[in-house]
Motif scaffolding. Structure first.
Motif, PDB file in Angstrom:
ATOM      1  N   VAL A  51       0.844  -1.201   0.000  1.00 51.10           N
ATOM      2  CA  VAL A  51       0.000   0.000   0.000  1.00 51.10           C
ATOM      3  C   VAL A  51       0.878   1.251   0.000  1.00 51.10           C
ATOM      4  N   LEU A  52       0.590   2.168  -0.915  1.00 52.19           N
ATOM      5  CA  LEU A  52       1.184   3.502  -0.904  1.00 52.19           C
ATOM      6  C   LEU A  52       0.137   4.468  -0.359  1.00 52.19           C
ATOM      7  N   PRO A  53       0.199   4.830   0.940  1.00 55.43           N
ATOM      8  CA  PRO A  53      -0.785   5.731   1.527  1.00 55.43           C
ATOM      9  C   PRO A  53      -0.294   7.174   1.428  1.00 55.43           C
ATOM     10  N   LEU A  54      -1.130   8.069   0.961  1.00 51.69           N
ATOM     11  CA  LEU A  54      -0.770   9.470   0.793  1.00 51.69           C
ATOM     12  C   LEU A  54      -1.608  10.349   1.715  1.00 51.69           C
ATOM     13  N   PHE A  55      -0.930  11.018   2.661  1.00 46.32           N
ATOM     14  CA  PHE A  55      -1.610  12.010   3.496  1.00 46.32           C
ATOM     15  C   PHE A  55      -1.790  13.299   2.699  1.00 46.32           C
ATOM     16  N   ALA A  56      -2.687  14.139   3.165  1.00 47.71           N
ATOM     17  CA  ALA A  56      -3.017  15.369   2.446  1.00 47.71           C
ATOM     18  C   ALA A  56      -1.832  16.318   2.317  1.00 47.71           C
ATOM     19  N   ASP A  57      -0.842  16.202   3.224  1.00 41.77           N
ATOM     20  CA  ASP A  57       0.334  17.063   3.165  1.00 41.77           C
ATOM     21  C   ASP A  57       1.444  16.483   2.299  1.00 41.77           C
ATOM     22  N   GLY A  58       1.156  15.395   1.592  1.00 43.65           N
ATOM     23  CA  GLY A  58       2.153  14.803   0.717  1.00 43.65           C
ATOM     24  C   GLY A  58       3.121  13.862   1.400  1.00 43.65           C
ATOM     25  N   THR A  59       2.866  13.531   2.664  1.00 43.62           N
ATOM     26  CA  THR A  59       3.720  12.575   3.364  1.00 43.62           C
ATOM     27  C   THR A  59       3.146  11.168   3.263  1.00 43.62           C
ATOM     28  N   VAL A  60       4.026  10.200   3.505  1.00 44.22           N
ATOM     29  CA  VAL A  60       3.625   8.792   3.488  1.00 44.22           C
ATOM     30  C   VAL A  60       4.147   8.136   4.763  1.00 44.22           C
ATOM     31  N   PRO A  61       3.406   7.165   5.324  1.00 44.22           N
ATOM     32  CA  PRO A  61       3.871   6.460   6.517  1.00 44.22           C
ATOM     33  C   PRO A  61       4.805   5.316   6.140  1.00 44.22           C
ATOM     34  N   LEU A 174       7.743   3.628  -7.682  1.00 47.25           N
ATOM     35  CA  LEU A 174       8.125   3.892  -9.067  1.00 47.25           C
ATOM     36  C   LEU A 174       6.966   3.674 -10.037  1.00 47.25           C
ATOM     37  N   THR A 175       6.093   2.710  -9.731  1.00 46.55           N
ATOM     38  CA  THR A 175       4.904   2.535 -10.564  1.00 46.55           C
ATOM     39  C   THR A 175       3.970   3.728 -10.413  1.00 46.55           C
ATOM     40  N   ALA A 176       3.844   4.251  -9.198  1.00 44.74           N
ATOM     41  CA  ALA A 176       2.996   5.427  -8.982  1.00 44.74           C
ATOM     42  C   ALA A 176       3.537   6.632  -9.732  1.00 44.74           C
ATOM     43  N   VAL A 177       4.853   6.824  -9.703  1.00 43.76           N
ATOM     44  CA  VAL A 177       5.453   7.938 -10.440  1.00 43.76           C
ATOM     45  C   VAL A 177       5.166   7.801 -11.931  1.00 43.76           C
ATOM     46  N   LEU A 185      -3.632   8.284 -12.981  1.00 33.77           N
ATOM     47  CA  LEU A 185      -4.122   8.255 -11.602  1.00 33.77           C
ATOM     48  C   LEU A 185      -5.179   9.336 -11.410  1.00 33.77           C
ATOM     49  N   PRO A 186      -6.066   9.177 -10.421  1.00 34.79           N
ATOM     50  CA  PRO A 186      -7.016  10.249 -10.112  1.00 34.79           C
ATOM     51  C   PRO A 186      -6.278  11.543  -9.762  1.00 34.79           C
ATOM     52  N   ASP A 187      -6.936  12.666  -9.973  1.00 29.43           N
ATOM     53  CA  ASP A 187      -6.280  13.966  -9.848  1.00 29.43           C
ATOM     54  C   ASP A 187      -5.635  14.186  -8.484  1.00 29.43           C
ATOM     55  N   ARG A 188      -6.345  13.846  -7.400  1.00 25.57           N
ATOM     56  CA  ARG A 188      -5.819  14.163  -6.068  1.00 25.57           C
ATOM     57  C   ARG A 188      -4.491  13.467  -5.788  1.00 25.57           C
ATOM     58  N   PRO A 189      -4.387  12.155  -5.876  1.00 24.66           N
ATOM     59  CA  PRO A 189      -3.083  11.533  -5.624  1.00 24.66           C
ATOM     60  C   PRO A 189      -2.062  11.877  -6.706  1.00 24.66           C
ATOM     61  N   ARG A 190      -2.521  12.042  -7.942  1.00 27.39           N
ATOM     62  CA  ARG A 190      -1.584  12.403  -9.016  1.00 27.39           C
ATOM     63  C   ARG A 190      -0.896  13.723  -8.711  1.00 27.39           C
ATOM     64  N   ASN A 191      -1.650  14.720  -8.277  1.00 27.11           N
ATOM     65  CA  ASN A 191      -1.068  16.028  -7.974  1.00 27.11           C
ATOM     66  C   ASN A 191      -0.141  15.963  -6.763  1.00 27.11           C
ATOM     67  N   LEU A 192      -0.514  15.181  -5.753  1.00 28.47           N
ATOM     68  CA  LEU A 192       0.354  15.038  -4.586  1.00 28.47           C
ATOM     69  C   LEU A 192       1.707  14.454  -4.974  1.00 28.47           C
ATOM     70  N   ILE A 193       1.703  13.522  -5.932  1.00 31.99           N
ATOM     71  CA  ILE A 193       2.949  12.903  -6.395  1.00 31.99           C
ATOM     72  C   ILE A 193       3.730  13.857  -7.293  1.00 31.99           C
TER      73      ILE A 193
END
Length: 205
Positions: A51-61, A174-177, A185-193
């Motif tokens: 799982v690649l979890p994306l917080f709203a501030d662009g951080t990941v756990p 790397l797949t997400a990038v 990707l959907p706009d929200r996670p795409r923009n965070l990346i």
């Protein structure tokens, strides 16, 4: 009874070892050129889940733990196993909650991969999770985790420097990038990346 498997002919098979997670099968085979040989296959009882979890501030756990086979501590994205008869998404939600305490409003399976296809049949499912809500982690009794949050950009840099070498974590990032750059990707996670990539990778000048 002989059985063909691609260019190999299986003459006989026997189970060498089994536990709740893996089984090892020994095959006596004929190679493509007709010469005799052996092939050992490690079969996995579960699917691999990452799982690649994306917080709203662009951080990941990130989850840190000691990996017994490697004899060392590693930092990874949340990952684990899910029963083959279960929807992989349910397994992904459970792993994220157990390891980080977080839950996500939105999920996307954005890739699959064979992790070690020369000797195992392990199949990985890659999930993106966003709009996260923090909570209390609930690891299994035999799991001892450390936890930290880093920016997506920092994690990508650590991968390129060889400081994060877990294969599933690398696949997730790397797949997400790649999919973000391709607009898949959907706009929200795409923009965070994309907001955390060097300009050369996003087409900036």
């Amino acid at each position: 009874m002989e059985q063909k498997r691609g260019p190999w002919t299986i003459l006989s098979s026997r189970e060498g070892y089994r536990n709740p997670w893996v089984e090892v099968t020994h095959h006596e085979v004929l190679r493509a050129d007709g010469s005799p040989g052996v092939y050992g296959v490690v079969g996995f009882q579960n699917l691999a889940i990452g799982v690649l979890p994306l917080f709203a501030d662009g951080t990941v756990p990130m989850v840190g733990q000691y990996r017994f086979p490697l004899k060392r501590f590693t930092w990874e994205l949340p990952e684990g196993g899910g029963p083959k008869g279960e929807d992989p998404l349910l397994s992904a939600k459970r792993e994220l909650k157990e390891e980080t305490g977080a839950t996500a409003a939105h999920w996307l399976e954005y890739g699959q991969a064979d992790l070690s296809n020369s000797v195992t049949d392990e199949r990985a499912h890659l999930f993106l999770a966003w709009d996260l809500t923090e909570g209390e982690a609930a690891p299994e009794p035999d799991e001892v985790f450390q936890y930290k949050r880093v920016t997506f950009g920092e994690l990508l840099t650590d991968i390129h420097r060889g400081e994060v070498d877990d294969a599933l974590t690398q696949l997730l990032v790397l797949t997400a990038v790649s999919r973000a750059i391709m607009g898949e990707l959907p706009d929200r996670p795409r923009n965070l990346i994309l907001d955390q990539l060097p300009e050369a990778r996003t087409g900036g000048s």
